[in-house]
Scaffold this active site. Structure first.
Site, PDB file in Angstrom:
ATOM      1  CG  ASN A 115     -12.354  -0.483   3.674  1.00 18.04           C
ATOM      2  OD1 ASN A 115     -12.729  -0.889   4.769  1.00 18.04           O
ATOM      3  ND2 ASN A 115     -11.195   0.113   3.495  1.00 18.04           N
ATOM      4  CB  SER A 173     -10.649   5.450  -1.714  1.00 17.39           C
ATOM      5  OG  SER A 173      -9.502   4.652  -1.501  1.00 17.39           O
ATOM      6  CB  VAL A 174      -9.070   1.896  -5.251  1.00 18.96           C
ATOM      7  CG1 VAL A 174      -8.711   1.370  -6.640  1.00 18.96           C
ATOM      8  CG2 VAL A 174      -8.098   2.999  -4.833  1.00 18.96           C
ATOM      9  CG  HIS A 211      -8.607  -3.049  -2.552  1.00 17.32           C
ATOM     10  ND1 HIS A 211      -9.504  -2.340  -3.324  1.00 17.32           N
ATOM     11  CD2 HIS A 211      -8.456  -2.340  -1.408  1.00 17.32           C
ATOM     12  CE1 HIS A 211      -9.881  -1.254  -2.670  1.00 17.32           C
ATOM     13  NE2 HIS A 211      -9.259  -1.234  -1.492  1.00 17.32           N
ATOM     14  CG  HIS A 260      -7.001  -2.920   2.989  1.00 19.52           C
ATOM     15  ND1 HIS A 260      -6.296  -1.744   2.827  1.00 19.52           N
ATOM     16  CD2 HIS A 260      -8.203  -2.712   2.409  1.00 19.52           C
ATOM     17  CE1 HIS A 260      -7.055  -0.857   2.172  1.00 19.52           C
ATOM     18  NE2 HIS A 260      -8.216  -1.425   1.921  1.00 19.52           N
ATOM     19  CG  ASP A 304      -2.070   0.971   1.095  1.00 18.64           C
ATOM     20  OD1 ASP A 304      -3.219   0.513   0.996  1.00 18.64           O
ATOM     21  OD2 ASP A 304      -1.810   2.200   1.077  1.00 18.64           O
TER      22      ASP A 304
HETATM   23  P1  AMP Z   1      -9.732   1.428   0.054  1.00 19.78           P
HETATM   24  O1  AMP Z   1      -9.835   2.748   0.753  1.00 19.78           O
HETATM   25  O2  AMP Z   1     -10.221   0.259   0.833  1.00 19.78           O
HETATM   26  O3  AMP Z   1     -10.343   1.499  -1.336  1.00 19.78           O
HETATM   27  O4  AMP Z   1      -8.187   1.139  -0.145  1.00 19.78           O
HETATM   28  C1  AMP Z   1      -7.431   1.715  -1.150  1.00 19.78           C
HETATM   29  C2  AMP Z   1      -5.995   1.662  -0.708  1.00 19.78           C
HETATM   30  O5  AMP Z   1      -5.185   1.866  -1.850  1.00 19.78           O
HETATM   31  C3  AMP Z   1      -5.599   2.730   0.306  1.00 19.78           C
HETATM   32  O6  AMP Z   1      -5.095   2.093   1.480  1.00 19.78           O
HETATM   33  C4  AMP Z   1      -4.530   3.552  -0.411  1.00 19.78           C
HETATM   34  O7  AMP Z   1      -3.506   3.947   0.464  1.00 19.78           O
HETATM   35  C5  AMP Z   1      -4.032   2.579  -1.457  1.00 19.78           C
HETATM   36  N1  AMP Z   1      -3.488   3.140  -2.684  1.00 19.78           N
HETATM   37  C6  AMP Z   1      -4.002   4.147  -3.426  1.00 19.78           C
HETATM   38  N2  AMP Z   1      -3.259   4.314  -4.541  1.00 19.78           N
HETATM   39  C7  AMP Z   1      -2.276   3.377  -4.507  1.00 19.78           C
HETATM   40  C8  AMP Z   1      -1.211   3.025  -5.378  1.00 19.78           C
HETATM   41  N3  AMP Z   1      -0.997   3.682  -6.518  1.00 19.78           N
HETATM   42  N4  AMP Z   1      -0.394   2.001  -5.019  1.00 19.78           N
HETATM   43  C9  AMP Z   1      -0.606   1.338  -3.862  1.00 19.78           C
HETATM   44  N5  AMP Z   1      -1.604   1.615  -2.998  1.00 19.78           N
HETATM   45  C10 AMP Z   1      -2.420   2.630  -3.317  1.00 19.78           C
END
Ligand code: AMP
Length: 114
Positions: A87, A95-96, A100, A102, A31
């Site tokens: 999440n 947020s993505v 995924h 964690h 991350d």
């Molecule tokens: P979520 O909030 O559950 O969608 O998790 C998204 C995660 O992706 C967060 O913990 C961010 O820190 C991580 N993240 C965002 N962009 C990147 C990236 N380019 N490479 C690795 N991790 C990322």
């Protein structure tokens, strides 16, 4: 929500990431903004936006992701001391929008989160 994401780009090798594990169905990378000393994301190559978008046909893939998380935890020396988090949806902190897991560890973790 079905739009391409940064994780889709990482899965296709179009964007750099610190990859620690990969196979034909998934990959795992560190991350960028770790919430703990060890914070790794396991993603399927298939771009499923959220866990709730997974279908019956994804059953084997979902199991595969959890076993991959086990392998990553073992490989990173976490032993049996780690947490898996998914999440699901913006209100739950997603947020993505590419599914995924964690894998979080390396310090003592409190419960409940957030
Ligand atoms: P979520 O909030 O559950 O969608 O998790 C998204 C995660 O992706 C967060 O913990 C961010 O820190 C991580 N993240 C965002 N962009 C990147 C990236 N380019 N490479 C690795 N991790 C990322």
């Amino acid at each position: 929500m079905s739009e391409d994401t940064i994780f889709g780009k990482i899965a296709r090798g179009e964007m750099d990431a610190n990859i620690v594990y990969e196979d034909d169905m998934c990959l795992a990378f560190r991350d960028l903004y770790p919430a703990a000393p060890m914070h790794i994301l396991v993603i399927p190559r298939k771009p499923i936006p959220r866990l709730c978008d997974a279908q019956e046909e994804d059953k084997a893939l979902l199991g595969h992701l959890m076993l991959a998380a086990n392998k990553v935890a073992e490989q990173e020396g976490l032993g049996d001391k780690f947490r898996l988090v998914v999440n699901n949806g913006a209100d739950a902190g997603q947020s993505v929008f590419h599914l995924h897991l964690h894998v979080i560890g390396g310090r003592s973790l409190k419960w409940p989160p957030g």
